[in-house]
Design a protein around this motif. Structure first.
Motif, PDB file in Angstrom:
ATOM      1  N   PHE A  27       0.790  -1.229   0.000  1.00  0.00           N
ATOM      2  CA  PHE A  27       0.000   0.000   0.000  1.00  0.00           C
ATOM      3  C   PHE A  27       0.825   1.285   0.000  1.00  0.00           C
ATOM      4  CE2 PHE A  27      -3.786  -2.288   0.367  1.00  0.00           C
ATOM      5  CZ  PHE A  27      -3.574  -3.328   1.255  1.00  0.00           C
ATOM      6  N   TYR A  66      -9.968   1.488   0.878  1.00  0.00           N
ATOM      7  CA  TYR A  66     -10.630   1.679  -0.410  1.00  0.00           C
ATOM      8  C   TYR A  66      -9.612   1.538  -1.527  1.00  0.00           C
ATOM      9  CZ  TYR A  66     -13.007   3.625  -4.402  1.00  0.00           C
ATOM     10  OH  TYR A  66     -13.554   3.773  -5.646  1.00  0.00           O
ATOM     11  N   HIS A  67     -10.019   0.909  -2.630  1.00  0.00           N
ATOM     12  CA  HIS A  67      -9.208   0.875  -3.845  1.00  0.00           C
ATOM     13  C   HIS A  67     -10.139   0.667  -5.019  1.00  0.00           C
ATOM     14  CE1 HIS A  67      -6.105  -0.220  -6.765  1.00  0.00           C
ATOM     15  NE2 HIS A  67      -5.256   0.325  -5.913  1.00  0.00           N
ATOM     16  N   GLU A  68      -9.915   1.410  -6.108  1.00  0.00           N
ATOM     17  CA  GLU A  68     -10.842   1.317  -7.231  1.00  0.00           C
ATOM     18  C   GLU A  68     -10.658   0.056  -8.069  1.00  0.00           C
ATOM     19  OE1 GLU A  68     -10.110   5.166  -8.910  1.00  0.00           O
ATOM     20  OE2 GLU A  68      -8.548   4.411 -10.220  1.00  0.00           O
ATOM     21  N   ASP A  69      -9.538  -0.646  -7.955  1.00  0.00           N
ATOM     22  CA  ASP A  69      -9.298  -1.859  -8.741  1.00  0.00           C
ATOM     23  C   ASP A  69      -8.990  -3.023  -7.797  1.00  0.00           C
ATOM     24  OD1 ASP A  69      -8.436  -3.905 -10.442  1.00  0.00           O
ATOM     25  OD2 ASP A  69      -7.281  -2.540 -11.726  1.00  0.00           O
ATOM     26  N   LEU A  73      -5.347  -4.967  -6.835  1.00  0.00           N
ATOM     27  CA  LEU A  73      -4.829  -4.854  -5.470  1.00  0.00           C
ATOM     28  C   LEU A  73      -4.770  -6.210  -4.780  1.00  0.00           C
ATOM     29  CD1 LEU A  73      -3.678  -2.972  -3.370  1.00  0.00           C
ATOM     30  CD2 LEU A  73      -5.973  -2.780  -2.418  1.00  0.00           C
ATOM     31  N   VAL A 109     -10.812  -4.562   1.863  1.00  0.00           N
ATOM     32  CA  VAL A 109     -10.646  -3.526   0.859  1.00  0.00           C
ATOM     33  C   VAL A 109     -11.918  -3.508   0.041  1.00  0.00           C
ATOM     34  CG1 VAL A 109      -9.279  -2.670  -1.077  1.00  0.00           C
ATOM     35  CG2 VAL A 109      -8.158  -4.019   0.707  1.00  0.00           C
ATOM     36  N   SER A 111     -14.537  -1.398  -2.970  1.00  0.00           N
ATOM     37  CA  SER A 111     -14.593  -0.496  -4.113  1.00  0.00           C
ATOM     38  C   SER A 111     -16.031  -0.305  -4.523  1.00  0.00           C
ATOM     39  CB  SER A 111     -13.792  -1.064  -5.291  1.00  0.00           C
ATOM     40  OG  SER A 111     -13.880  -0.188  -6.402  1.00  0.00           O
TER      41      SER A 111
END
Length: 113
Positions: A27, A66-69, A73, A109, A111
């Motif tokens: 991260f 949070y992670h958009e992909d 990740l 995590v 999204s």
């Protein structure tokens, strides 16, 4: 700082070097050592730390990142030494997965993508 807002998250870990290596690789967090038994982290959206402990981690707080992909990740987490404890699943408003770090802390995590 605002009253009544989450300001810090603290975890326990047996091996502080392993925990720093994992979160740096997965991260890109940064760390500040405060003696041999404590390390603080930053660049995570919320500050926190890891206390050195020989106790087994049981029922720790589930912190959600949070992670958009998520797929990308999840691969990064595995390569950094994390263990996926719940594969990607959907819930109202998004998707998420859970993983265990090298100390046994479980995090999630999510999204909205």
């Amino acid at each position: 700082m605002a009253n009544n807002h989450i300001n810090y998250v603290e975890f326990k870990a047996k091996d502080l070097e392993a925990i720093k290596n994992f979160y740096t690789a997965a991260f890109n967090w940064s760390f500040t050592d405060y003696g041999p038994d404590y390390v603080a982290f930053a660049d995570a959206g919320l500050d926190g730390g890891f206390e050195k402990s020989t106790d087994e981690v049981i029922n720790g707080a589930l912190v959600i990142l949070y992670h958009e992909d998520l797929e990308q990740l999840q691969d990064v987490v595995i390569r950094a030494g994390g263990i996926i404890s719940k594969e990607i699943f959907s819930f109202p408003g998004g998707r998420r997965f859970h993983f265990l770090d090298p100390a046994g802390n479980e995090l999630g995590v999510w999204s909205d993508k």
